[in-house]
Design an enzyme around this catalytic site. Sequence first.
Site, mmCIF file in Angstrom:
data_model
loop_
_atom_site.group_PDB
_atom_site.id
_atom_site.type_symbol
_atom_site.label_atom_id
_atom_site.label_comp_id
_atom_site.label_asym_id
_atom_site.label_seq_id
_atom_site.Cartn_x
_atom_site.Cartn_y
_atom_site.Cartn_z
ATOM 1 N N HIS A 153 0.501 -0.489 -0.196
ATOM 2 C CA HIS A 153 0.344 0.034 -0.094
ATOM 3 C C HIS A 153 0.704 1.041 -0.032
ATOM 4 C CE1 HIS A 153 0.732 0.956 4.387
ATOM 5 N NE2 HIS A 153 0.579 -0.925 3.856
ATOM 6 N N CYS A 169 2.990 -5.162 6.504
ATOM 7 C CA CYS A 169 2.559 -4.691 5.264
ATOM 8 C C CYS A 169 4.042 -4.146 4.480
ATOM 9 C CB CYS A 169 1.430 -3.318 4.592
ATOM 10 S SG CYS A 169 0.222 -4.123 5.817
#
Length: 193
Positions: A153, A169
């Site tokens: 992301h 992440c």
Amino acid sequence: MGQGRTGRKPSRRAVIAGTAALALFPAPAVWAQSDAAAVARRNISAFRAVRWQDHFDSLKNGVILSDTQSKVLQYWSEDERVYRMYPTSVPLSEDLTKLGYTRVIRKVDGPSWRPTPAMKKRNPAWPDYVGPGPENPLGTHALYLSWQYYRIHGTNDTRKIGRRSSNGCIGLYNEQIAELFALAKVGTQVKLI
């Protein structure tokens, strides 16, 4: 000899030291590379470029390789016409880092964010929900992976890129996740090393 910016002539010692440095350290263009350096070329930011063939059987649906040590993500399109390399943020610690094969299962433009149960346990002060926008930890775009809670992301906090700063992440600059978002599709193969 001419005078420098300070209005003083360089000392004899400075001239000799400069000449010796040039003799001892020739221009980088003439330095020889070892075989190991030729195999794993590194740019000035220490990103390690690798071959997709060393990690994937094919380029079907395109491939994303995220190197958590070099903090770089590489993308190859299925037809091998497009190649991109992006600096990333990576998980804070080894226990938050998941390695291996996964794939993109969903793409979201303007994602919302909810902390995982483990994140909430570590930091109860975090909000239960953050909608799309400048305060969202997922930035402008997110590629959801087949591993629960793992994403590639964007980030609105650009200080995180190039660091161990995430809760699992892989983060990219918003401009770069927007580009990767347009290139990758549901089904893109992903490997974290």
